[in-house]
Motif scaffolding. Structure first.
Motif: not given
Length: 385
Positions: A136-140, A320-324, A345-354, A357-365
């Motif tokens: 299966g293909f996983h896409t973000s 790298y471009l990543s999806s979490t 009590q609340v349940r929080i859920w989300g998606i992050s993209q990073h 570059v050079g071993g550090r996260i330079v941008e996060e959505w």
């Protein structure tokens, strides 16, 4: 498709150690950047197929092409019937408010949104992908949604206002059908742009959801961030991004959010970090990001955070471009932007993209179900016996 039929353009892949069946593309040969403008990727003839896509319609040359053109056909060409061809009959879609089951619900929701915003346009910012036509293909898919509210919607009568809202949709597709999707919209920003009272709507929708709960018990148990008087669990690390992107991200999330070790931000994020979050939060630098983390932990002091899924594309040289995809649970016992503590009590859920570059996260959505959280916190007290 047999290996001999694979083209040279198909990316070199590395195997995901957490899920050996899923491969990660080792370059950006199949990507939004490679596609260029709509002058190229909306052409009828896209050329030869660029990767193995057994069971997919011949018109699609790779998985990014599939996501882009299916989205365009449904939303901008208004070929809503494409959903019957590209979503499985029993598709499971988890959105801000929970699980939506079945393809017909997807059709109904799409009609509703296009009716409310007839001139809607969806601009693809990024498609991060992994997998293949066997597992299966996983896409973000990160998208900017633009349109005028000239039709009725669940938010009320048309306002005529222009909205610009971004969203992230994580899908899994096999043999030309999407069968699982997690999608988060920037609903708080949408409502503000429509000129509506976000808190009043959250209370209204929260009360409506409570009334529809059919006697569900609103009581809850302890948030298990810690076992008794113990400490948060240990994880391997720290791990360099080029050694294992998933381990790098899991270590960062666990130690920043569960250990409350904000010094780890300095280790994994670049000093010039750019952050884009729900409610149109825009931050620059590590200090602002630390304040954002502190604001959520202060609001939900027992916040427990877990990573549900990670995939990525790229390499050490190009980055790298990543999806979490992640989930958290916490109790509203602290002060913050959501108002005085309610003890709920609340349940929080989300998606992050990073972008790494050079071993550090330079941008996060980062996007999470903020409007649904407000519904849980601002609804009237439950008086059922």
């Amino acid at each position: 498709m047999a290996d001999a039929a694979r083209t040279k353009t198909e990316p070199v892949a590395t195997i995901d150690p957490y899920r050996p069946h899923r491969a990660m593309p080792g370059d950006f040969g199949i990507s939004i950047g490679e596609k260029g403008s709509t002058r190229r990727w909306l052409r009828v003839d896209q050329g030869a197929r660029r990767q193995s896509m057994a069971g997919f319609d011949d018109t699609y040359v790779d998985i990014v092409d599939y996501i882009l053109r299916v989205t365009h056909r449904i939303w901008e060409e208004k070929d809503i019937g494409q959903i019957y061809k590209t979503y499985r009959h029993n598709s499971k879609v988890v959105d801000d408010s929970g699980l939506q089951y079945g393809r017909d619900k997807i059709v109904a929701d799409t009609v509703h949104t296009i009716n409310a915003f007839p001139d809607v346009r969806l601009y693809a910012d990024e498609v991060i992908w992994a997998g293949d036509d066997r597992a299966g293909f996983h896409t973000s898919h990160r998208t900017v949604i633009v349109g005028h509210n000239t039709g009725f919607s669940r938010w009320g009568p048309p306002t005529g206002r222009l909205v610009v809202v971004w969203a992230i949709a994580n899908c899994v597709a096999l043999e030309n059908e999407i069968f699982a999707e997690h999608v988060i919209y920037n609903h708080v920003s949408l409502l503000r742009q429509l000129g509506l009272d976000v808190r009043a709507l959250a209370r209204e929708f929260g009360n409506r959801a409570l009334a529809d709960a059919s006697g569900a018990d609103p009581r809850f148990g302890e948030v298990e961030r810690l076992l008794g008087q113990g400490t948060p669990s240990e994880t391997p690390g720290p791990v360099a991004a080029h050694e294992d992107v998933e381990a790098f991200l899991r270590y960062a999330y666990h130690h920043i959010w569960n250990w409350r070790s904000l010094n780890v931000v300095d280790d994994v994020y670049a000093a010039t970090l750019r952050f884009h979050g729900p409610g149109d939060r825009e931050y620059y630098g590590r200090g602002a990001y630390k304040s954002f983390v502190l604001s959520l932990i202060a609001t939900f002091p027992d916040l427990a955070f877990g990573v549900d899924d990670v995939y990525y594309m790229g390499n050490e040289q190009d980055g790298y471009l990543s999806s979490t995809r992640w989930s958290a649970v916490g109790t509203h016992r602290g002060f913050g932007s959501y108002g005085p503590p309610t003890g709920r009590q609340v349940r929080i859920w989300g998606i992050s993209q990073h972008r790494i570059v050079g071993g550090r996260i330079v941008e996060e959505w980062l996007m999470f179900n903020e409007f649904e959280i407000l519904q849980q916190l601002l609804r009237d007290a439950d008086t059922r016996t």
